[in-house]
Design an enzyme around this catalytic site. Sequence first.
Site, PDB file in Angstrom:
ATOM      1  N   HIS A   8      -7.297  -5.807  -0.160  1.00 25.01           N
ATOM      2  CA  HIS A   8      -6.267  -4.964   0.044  1.00 25.01           C
ATOM      3  C   HIS A   8      -4.995  -5.390   0.543  1.00 25.01           C
ATOM      4  O   HIS A   8      -3.806  -5.179   0.566  1.00 25.01           O
ATOM      5  CB  HIS A   8      -6.586  -3.987   0.785  1.00 25.01           C
ATOM      6  CG  HIS A   8      -5.536  -2.717   0.723  1.00 25.01           C
ATOM      7  ND1 HIS A   8      -5.219  -1.890  -0.759  1.00 25.01           N
ATOM      8  CD2 HIS A   8      -4.827  -1.912   1.272  1.00 25.01           C
ATOM      9  CE1 HIS A   8      -4.492  -1.022  -0.803  1.00 25.01           C
ATOM     10  NE2 HIS A   8      -4.117  -0.724   0.696  1.00 25.01           N
TER      11      HIS A   8
ATOM     12  N   ASP B 170     -10.321  -5.840  -3.854  1.00 25.28           N
ATOM     13  CA  ASP B 170      -9.781  -4.880  -3.391  1.00 25.28           C
ATOM     14  C   ASP B 170      -9.402  -3.296  -4.144  1.00 25.28           C
ATOM     15  O   ASP B 170     -10.184  -2.864  -5.492  1.00 25.28           O
ATOM     16  CB  ASP B 170      -8.132  -4.130  -3.782  1.00 25.28           C
ATOM     17  CG  ASP B 170      -7.552  -3.105  -2.779  1.00 25.28           C
ATOM     18  OD1 ASP B 170      -7.858  -1.919  -2.401  1.00 25.28           O
ATOM     19  OD2 ASP B 170      -5.941  -3.136  -2.704  1.00 25.28           O
TER      20      ASP B 170
ATOM     21  N   SER C 122       0.867  -1.021  -0.538  1.00 25.07           N
ATOM     22  CA  SER C 122       0.180   0.193   0.093  1.00 25.07           C
ATOM     23  C   SER C 122       1.196   1.295   0.251  1.00 25.07           C
ATOM     24  O   SER C 122       1.879   1.552  -1.173  1.00 25.07           O
ATOM     25  CB  SER C 122      -0.808  -0.145   1.370  1.00 25.07           C
ATOM     26  OG  SER C 122      -1.730   0.911   1.128  1.00 25.07           O
TER      27      SER C 122
END
Length: 273
Positions: free
Chosen positions: A246, A218, A89
């Site tokens: 995610h 996601d 991320s």
Amino acid sequence: MKDLHTNTPLVTRTQGTGNDLVFLHGWGMNSGAFTSFIPYLTNSFRVTTIDLPGFGENAQHVPSPYDAESLAQMIAPYIPPESIVVGWSLGGLVAQRLALIGKDFKGLALKGLVTIASTPRFIAGPCWPGIAGDLLAMFESQLESNYNRTLERFLAIQAMGSDTARQDIKAIRGHISEYPEPDQHALKQGLRILSTEDLRQDIGRITVPTLRLYGRLDSLVPTSGIDRICELHPQADTVVLPHAAHAPFISHPQQSADILFSFASSVYQQKAS
């Protein structure tokens, strides 16, 4: 056995033996997010985790300006030579920055790059799928009053769609709570990085072998944008886990570890030959 290195400005943690993997976490988190995943790798690799400056055990180290470039510059001296850097991320943005500055930063010699549920640009824009700007603005305003509640909502969005969403959230929350809370300025500026950082014109210059791992479910890095990323960085390998969201390394740890092992083994075999 874990080695805790505290004789440097930044704290790093290392366990396992073998070639080096370095993990960088996402926004609002710390290296505790990888606690349950690391054991899948330590029989084959030496795994180092580094809390992003302003987070976890490095909460007191807050660079100015607080942006992806500064974070990469601060982390670079603590990455072992010939490492594969794995960024999840927000950590993926920093990892991409590290890959871009690699040749210009003395002593930084990356062997490869892995991004997990990451992108060169998180926020949505014209012809670019991503996070809605008003959602990030909402998180930023909520931070002022309650970090824990904001993080809880962010975790819920990250796990949305996963069959194991509730367990995933509980696992991450439990592990990151064992580390110090983040610096408030770093939290706010970390969201600002997600809303402003744009590496789309740069990632084609990344020369180290690259793997981009996504979850099809996601909602923060929509799969509708993957083709665009492939166009910008065609040298990269791309893998999409069909039932992950995610945090694929939490919901599908064995599958994620197998993919990472295959990529890393290939990279290090190229080195040997």
